[in-house]
Write a protein that holds these residues in place. Structure first.
Motif, PDB file in Angstrom:
ATOM      1  N   ALA A 122       1.154   9.206  -5.897  1.00  0.00           N
ATOM      2  CA  ALA A 122       1.657  10.562  -5.676  1.00  0.00           C
ATOM      3  C   ALA A 122       2.490  11.032  -6.869  1.00  0.00           C
ATOM      4  CB  ALA A 122       2.481  10.614  -4.395  1.00  0.00           C
ATOM      5  N   ASP A 123       3.316  10.140  -7.402  1.00  0.00           N
ATOM      6  CA  ASP A 123       4.121  10.491  -8.573  1.00  0.00           C
ATOM      7  C   ASP A 123       3.237  10.814  -9.778  1.00  0.00           C
ATOM      8  OD1 ASP A 123       6.412  10.102  -7.072  1.00  0.00           O
ATOM      9  OD2 ASP A 123       6.819   8.096  -7.896  1.00  0.00           O
ATOM     10  N   GLN A 124       2.168  10.054  -9.968  1.00  0.00           N
ATOM     11  CA  GLN A 124       1.253  10.303 -11.084  1.00  0.00           C
ATOM     12  C   GLN A 124       0.540  11.637 -10.911  1.00  0.00           C
ATOM     13  OE1 GLN A 124      -1.281   6.856 -11.086  1.00  0.00           O
ATOM     14  NE2 GLN A 124       0.164   5.617 -12.239  1.00  0.00           N
ATOM     15  N   VAL A 125       0.102  11.932  -9.697  1.00  0.00           N
ATOM     16  CA  VAL A 125      -0.608  13.180  -9.432  1.00  0.00           C
ATOM     17  C   VAL A 125       0.307  14.381  -9.696  1.00  0.00           C
ATOM     18  CG1 VAL A 125      -1.699  14.572  -7.612  1.00  0.00           C
ATOM     19  CG2 VAL A 125      -2.254  12.150  -7.831  1.00  0.00           C
ATOM     20  N   GLN A 126       1.582  14.249  -9.370  1.00  0.00           N
ATOM     21  CA  GLN A 126       2.528  15.340  -9.602  1.00  0.00           C
ATOM     22  C   GLN A 126       2.635  15.713 -11.083  1.00  0.00           C
ATOM     23  OE1 GLN A 126       4.278  17.280  -7.471  1.00  0.00           O
ATOM     24  NE2 GLN A 126       3.203  16.296  -5.777  1.00  0.00           N
ATOM     25  N   GLN A 127       2.346  14.747 -11.953  1.00  0.00           N
ATOM     26  CA  GLN A 127       2.438  14.983 -13.395  1.00  0.00           C
ATOM     27  C   GLN A 127       1.171  15.606 -13.979  1.00  0.00           C
ATOM     28  OE1 GLN A 127       5.397  14.478 -14.871  1.00  0.00           O
ATOM     29  NE2 GLN A 127       6.116  13.822 -12.858  1.00  0.00           N
ATOM     30  N   MET A 128       0.102  15.691 -13.201  1.00  0.00           N
ATOM     31  CA  MET A 128      -1.171  16.223 -13.699  1.00  0.00           C
ATOM     32  C   MET A 128      -1.171  17.748 -13.697  1.00  0.00           C
ATOM     33  SD  MET A 128      -4.074  13.988 -11.783  1.00  0.00           S
ATOM     34  CE  MET A 128      -4.192  12.231 -11.941  1.00  0.00           C
ATOM     35  N   SER A 129      -1.936  18.293 -14.617  1.00  0.00           N
ATOM     36  CA  SER A 129      -2.161  19.735 -14.588  1.00  0.00           C
ATOM     37  C   SER A 129      -3.157  20.037 -13.465  1.00  0.00           C
ATOM     38  CB  SER A 129      -2.747  20.206 -15.922  1.00  0.00           C
ATOM     39  OG  SER A 129      -4.072  19.706 -16.089  1.00  0.00           O
ATOM     40  N   ARG A 130      -3.294  21.308 -13.143  1.00  0.00           N
ATOM     41  CA  ARG A 130      -4.248  21.704 -12.102  1.00  0.00           C
ATOM     42  C   ARG A 130      -5.669  21.272 -12.473  1.00  0.00           C
ATOM     43  NH1 ARG A 130      -4.674  25.750  -7.971  1.00  0.00           N
ATOM     44  NH2 ARG A 130      -6.818  26.489  -7.802  1.00  0.00           N
ATOM     45  N   GLU A 131      -6.045  21.482 -13.717  1.00  0.00           N
ATOM     46  CA  GLU A 131      -7.386  21.108 -14.180  1.00  0.00           C
ATOM     47  C   GLU A 131      -7.592  19.594 -14.091  1.00  0.00           C
ATOM     48  OE1 GLU A 131      -9.382  20.976 -18.468  1.00  0.00           O
ATOM     49  OE2 GLU A 131      -9.047  23.042 -17.775  1.00  0.00           O
ATOM     50  N   GLN A 132      -6.599  18.824 -14.517  1.00  0.00           N
ATOM     51  CA  GLN A 132      -6.688  17.367 -14.443  1.00  0.00           C
ATOM     52  C   GLN A 132      -6.819  16.901 -12.997  1.00  0.00           C
ATOM     53  OE1 GLN A 132      -3.001  16.533 -16.487  1.00  0.00           O
ATOM     54  NE2 GLN A 132      -4.102  15.561 -18.189  1.00  0.00           N
ATOM     55  N   GLN A 149       0.825  -1.204   0.000  1.00  0.00           N
ATOM     56  CA  GLN A 149       0.000   0.000   0.000  1.00  0.00           C
ATOM     57  C   GLN A 149       0.864   1.261   0.000  1.00  0.00           C
ATOM     58  OE1 GLN A 149      -2.245  -1.135   3.484  1.00  0.00           O
ATOM     59  NE2 GLN A 149      -4.131  -1.312   2.269  1.00  0.00           N
ATOM     60  N   GLU A 150       1.959   1.233   0.752  1.00  0.00           N
ATOM     61  CA  GLU A 150       2.888   2.365   0.764  1.00  0.00           C
ATOM     62  C   GLU A 150       3.473   2.593  -0.635  1.00  0.00           C
ATOM     63  OE1 GLU A 150       3.709   4.565   3.035  1.00  0.00           O
ATOM     64  OE2 GLU A 150       2.904   3.698   4.864  1.00  0.00           O
ATOM     65  N   PHE A 151       3.832   1.510  -1.305  1.00  0.00           N
ATOM     66  CA  PHE A 151       4.360   1.614  -2.667  1.00  0.00           C
ATOM     67  C   PHE A 151       3.295   2.169  -3.613  1.00  0.00           C
ATOM     68  CE2 PHE A 151       5.080  -0.193  -6.907  1.00  0.00           C
ATOM     69  CZ  PHE A 151       6.330   0.331  -7.177  1.00  0.00           C
ATOM     70  N   SER A 152       2.074   1.665  -3.492  1.00  0.00           N
ATOM     71  CA  SER A 152       0.969   2.138  -4.326  1.00  0.00           C
ATOM     72  C   SER A 152       0.716   3.628  -4.096  1.00  0.00           C
ATOM     73  CB  SER A 152      -0.293   1.324  -4.023  1.00  0.00           C
ATOM     74  OG  SER A 152      -1.363   1.752  -4.813  1.00  0.00           O
ATOM     75  N   LEU A 153       0.775   4.052  -2.846  1.00  0.00           N
ATOM     76  CA  LEU A 153       0.578   5.463  -2.516  1.00  0.00           C
ATOM     77  C   LEU A 153       1.676   6.322  -3.148  1.00  0.00           C
ATOM     78  CD1 LEU A 153      -0.991   7.619  -0.966  1.00  0.00           C
ATOM     79  CD2 LEU A 153       0.411   7.078   1.031  1.00  0.00           C
TER      80      LEU A 153
END
Length: 63
Positions: A19-29, A11-15
């Motif tokens: 988090a890494d994926q979210v960092q790549q998103m734009s504000r709108e995304q 679960q820690e790895f998944s989190l």
């Protein structure tokens, strides 16, 4: 007092991956994603409530 709930290593790895994926998103995304996630959480909560009602035989039509 109950000990705090901790996440498993998987679960820690998944989190961290999430988090890494979210960092790549734009504000709108990220805003759109957050709204979708919140809606899914609400649906899950409602589903749990309905399952518990059914399991505990609290269906209103049974009374």
């Amino acid at each position: 007092m109950n000990p705090p709930i901790t996440l498993s290593l998987e679960q820690e790895f998944s989190l961290r991956t999430f988090a890494d994926q979210v960092q790549q998103m734009s504000r709108e995304q990220s805003q759109e994603f957050l709204l979708m996630l919140y809606k899914q959480m609400m649906i899950r909560e409602t589903t749990y409530q309905e399952l518990l009602k059914h399991e505990w035989k609290l269906d209103s039509d049974r009374f």
